[in-house]
Design an enzyme around this catalytic site. Structure first.
Site, PDB file in Angstrom:
ATOM      1  CE  LYS A  26      51.543  45.575  41.177  1.00 47.76           C
ATOM      2  NZ  LYS A  26      51.402  45.570  42.620  1.00 47.76           N
TER       3      LYS A  26
ATOM      4  CD  GLU B 216      43.338  44.450  46.599  1.00 49.42           C
ATOM      5  OE1 GLU B 216      44.272  44.682  45.804  1.00 49.42           O
ATOM      6  OE2 GLU B 216      42.178  44.199  46.227  1.00 49.42           O
TER       7      GLU B 216
ATOM      8  CG  HIS C 182      44.617  39.135  46.248  1.00 53.23           C
ATOM      9  ND1 HIS C 182      44.882  40.190  45.400  1.00 53.23           N
ATOM     10  CD2 HIS C 182      43.670  39.596  47.108  1.00 53.23           C
ATOM     11  CE1 HIS C 182      44.129  41.221  45.730  1.00 53.23           C
ATOM     12  NE2 HIS C 182      43.373  40.888  46.763  1.00 53.23           N
TER      13      HIS C 182
ATOM     14  NE  ARG D 228      37.568  50.002  44.390  1.00 55.97           N
ATOM     15  CZ  ARG D 228      37.746  48.693  44.324  1.00 55.97           C
ATOM     16  NH1 ARG D 228      36.881  47.885  44.863  1.00 55.97           N
ATOM     17  NH2 ARG D 228      38.794  48.185  43.716  1.00 55.97           N
TER      18      ARG D 228
ATOM     19  CE  LYS E 215      46.095  51.794  43.239  1.00 56.22           C
ATOM     20  NZ  LYS E 215      45.173  51.678  44.375  1.00 56.22           N
TER      21      LYS E 215
ATOM     22  N   GLY F 223      43.696  47.561  40.792  1.00 59.15           N
ATOM     23  CA  GLY F 223      42.675  46.585  40.425  1.00 59.15           C
ATOM     24  C   GLY F 223      43.126  45.686  39.300  1.00 59.15           C
ATOM     25  N   GLY F 224      44.425  45.512  39.152  1.00 60.89           N
ATOM     26  CA  GLY F 224      44.937  44.617  38.118  1.00 60.89           C
ATOM     27  C   GLY F 224      45.121  45.269  36.768  1.00 60.89           C
TER      28      GLY F 224
END
Lengths: 492, 176
Positions: free
Chosen positions: A159, A276, A209, A293, A118, A165-166
């Site tokens: 993060k 996203e 989101h 994906r 990330k 993915g949270g």
């Protein structure tokens, strides 16, 4: 150009079933792997061939790259579909498949690697001039990083670089705890992802989101299949998704989707991907992450565009060009997806386990039910508690809400606690109906969304049914001869 | 013949009587004619007074699951004898899992004497870790799961050997 004749599906549950469905329509053979706990599930029965895999835990079995490649060789599969989760975004797996002569149905391992990290992904995005939320990346000097993080201001997010993915996220509102939270986040990250790198990002209050589905082919064409809004989340996990997003004006939609296409082009992206974004209340949007994906919520895009995304994935992997022009990709109507989880929303979403005594899917126009289980199977804590998806399409958002609520109402799942009634309450909430969504929607309305106790009439019905059905009671009543039977519980 | 059922932690007493061919539900001093007719796998028509409702119902032991009015309901049949005994959610000798999960680490062994507060095992659920700590001094009688095993909510995770002092007391309670 290759011809794909046999796909090895390295996944389980509803997504494995969904991939098999498209493969059958395309006349392609399927091989599926399964752990012993999944031996009785739908994908194992639906695939042409099924092979058991083993691991220290059930999840680990689905991560055994060597075993999967061996099954590929043994069965003569020519391609692998990784689904989502498990090895779907594992660059080594993608490379290992291609090295073994198995076409990986997904993007190149290099872009998986780039977008999977990330921190590197953000650097790439920033270098290409796309918008990201103000952030701080770790430096060699922890004191400098701490200072930069503090400058971002409160509230901020910590993060994990190897997360996504949270997972591995925390929100900090009190900056005096920042140093301690950073330390905790690093150790947690090392434990869960084997990588303790973290970064900090400004937290947008009341964020929405919004994500965009993109597709690239091997010839360099890139298109988008419009956006999805996934703001209804609990524990950073999406539970309701929809398309189109009620937040966007046509101009904003155009901007966010074309930005996504530009990002995909810049990354020379091939196959299915989702970019996203976080949208702030003032209408600005920022890159969040890219998922290399197919996503859980891809069906809502299928419902409004009419495309079969798995079919597109397979064709692109086979080297076929995307035969569609952007101007011919339209959104028609509105679609929702509700994720059915085995959990108790009235008890902090505690995961539930149990045997599925009866499963009766909802049916009707515009209603789709994706599930990998059936009656008689047990839901355990071995895997993620998502057991099915209810996907509904209608002419407009209002109609789609009504249709979805009816579908949830009609979904019969007996034997364990699920969130179907909770999902229905969310959709009935006036703020949801007005489209006033953001990622704290559920938290803010916790009390309003709580289930209510049954009223007297309902209690009477439930007790009547229980008494009548309860074998012991019924039998006892029937065995007592008259006149005692009519006297009931009267005794001297 | 009185039946006790529990719905959402509230308990209700009710019973059925038969008047000729008609079943009648007696609840809160009210008598209502009722019937349950099967019309498919787990599917029934429930009639209460004059109203008919389509329901789905499955029973497993003392648990009755009903889909009615668009919701799923879990009704528990309360065994009157069990209610008399002191059996509840775990005794002072055993620890039950607070949620379904996986064993991440075992910090104590079978037969080991440990003091109150010592961590016995670490469990994980939804990527959250919880430590199960000794609630008293004692000897570990049994550990029921190994590292990487999964368990359900309320599964017995560990038992202590009964405390010697308690065993020495004269037991005046009737046997179950």
């Amino acid at each position: 150009m290759a011809i794909i004749k046999k796909i090895l599906i390295a996944n389980r549950g509803e997504i494995a079933v969904r991939i098999i469905r498209t493969a059958k329509i395309m006349g392609i053979q399927t091989v599926v792997i399964y752990h012993e706990m999944d031996a009785q599930t739908l994908p194992v029965r639906e695939a042409d061939e099924a092979f058991e895999v083993f691991g220290a835990t059930p999840v680990a079995a689905y991560l055994d790259i060597e075993a999967i490649l061996a099954i590929g060789r043994r069965t003569g599969a020519d391609s692998v579909h990784p689904g989502f989760g498990f090895l779907a975004e594992n660059a080594s797996f993608a490379k290992a498949c291609n090295d073994a002569g198995l076409i990986f149905i997904g993007p190149d391992s290099k872009v998986i690697s780039l977008m999977g990290d990330k921190v590197k992904a953000r650097e790439f995005i920033i270098n290409k001039g796309f918008p990201v939320a103000p952030s701080a990346i770790e430096e060699d000097d922890p004191a400098v990083f701490l200072e930069n993080a503090r400058k971002i201001g409160s509230p901020l997010l910590i993060k994990a670089a190897a997360g996504g993915g949270g997972k591995g996220m925390r929100i900090i509102r009190d900056l005096s705890e920042l140093e301690m939270q950073i330390d905790e986040a690093k150790s947690e990250s090392l434990r869960y992802f084997g990588d303790d790198r973290i970064y900090c990002e400004r937290y947008i209050d009341q964020p929405r989101h919004i994500e965009v589905q993109v597709f690239g082919d091997q010839q360099g064409n890139v298109v988008h299949l419009w956006e999805r809004e996934c703001s209804i989340q609990r524990r950073f996990q999406k539970i309701i998704e929809e398309t189109p997003s009620p937040a966007l004006t046509p101009l904003q939609r155009e901007q966010i989707c074309s930005t996504a296409v530009e990002i995909a082009r810049a990354a020379e992206y091939v196959n299915a991907g989702t970019i996203e974004f976080i949208m702030s209340p003032d209408g600005k949007f920022y890159f969040l992450e890219m998922n290399t994906r197919l996503q859980v919520e891809h069906p809502v895009t299928e419902m409004v565009t009419g495309f079969d995304l798995v079919a597109l994935q397979i064709n692109i992997a086979a080297g076929k060009p995307l035969d569609i022009l952007q101007e011919n990709i339209h959104q028609t109507g509105h679609a929702f997806e509700c994720r059915i989880y085995a959990e108790d929303p009235d008890n902090q979403f505690m995961p539930a386990t149990g045997e599925i005594l009866l499963l009766k899917p909802p049916v009707g126009p515009g209603v789709r039910f994706d599930c990998g289980l059936n009656s008689g199977l047990s839901v355990t804590s071995a895997f993620d508690p998502m057991i099915a998806k209810v996907i509904v399409h209608a002419q407009n958002r209002q109609q789609a809400i009504l249709r979805t609520r009816q579908a949830l109402h009609d979904t019969v799942l007996l034997g364990l606690t699920t969130n179907t009634a909770y999902l229905e309450r969310i959709m009935a909430h006036p703020d949801f109906m007005a489209g006033k969504l953001h990622t704290h929607f559920l938290e803010e309305r916790q009390d309003a969304l709580k289930g209510s106790l049954p009223d007297d009439k309902l209690k009477e019905m439930l007790l009547a049914a229980a008494n009548l059905a309860d074998r012991h009671t019924h039998q006892a009543v029937c065995e007592v001869p008259e006149p005692h039977r009519s006297m009931g519980a009267w005794r001297n | 013949m009185k039946q006790k059922y529990e719905i959402l932690e509230q308990q209700f007493e009710s019973y059925l009587i038969r008047q000729g061919d008609q079943m009648v539900l007696c609840l809160n001093d009210k008598e209502t004619p009722v019937s349950l007719t099967t019309c498919g796998e787990g599917e029934y028509i429930l009639k209460v007074a004059d109203a008919a409702h389509r329901i789905w119902l499955k029973q497993k032991g003392d648990d009755i699951f009903i889909h009615l009015a668009g919701c799923s309901w879990h009704i528990r049949s309360i065994d009157p004898l069990a209610a008399l005994s002191s059996k509840s959610g775990g005794s002072e000798n055993s620890a039950l899992a607070p949620m379904p999960g996986t064993v991440v680490a075992l910090k104590a062994q079978k037969g080991e004497h440990i003091t109150k507060g010592t961590t016995i095992m670490v469990i994980e659920s939804m990527k959250m870790e919880t430590s199960i700590k000794a609630w008293r001094d004692g000897v570990i009688e049994e550990l029921y799961y190994d590292v990487n095993d999964t368990f359900d909510r309320k599964a017995v995770l560990v038992t202590f050997a009964p405390d010697d002092e308690i065993d020495d007391e004269i037991d005046d309670e009737p046997n179950d």
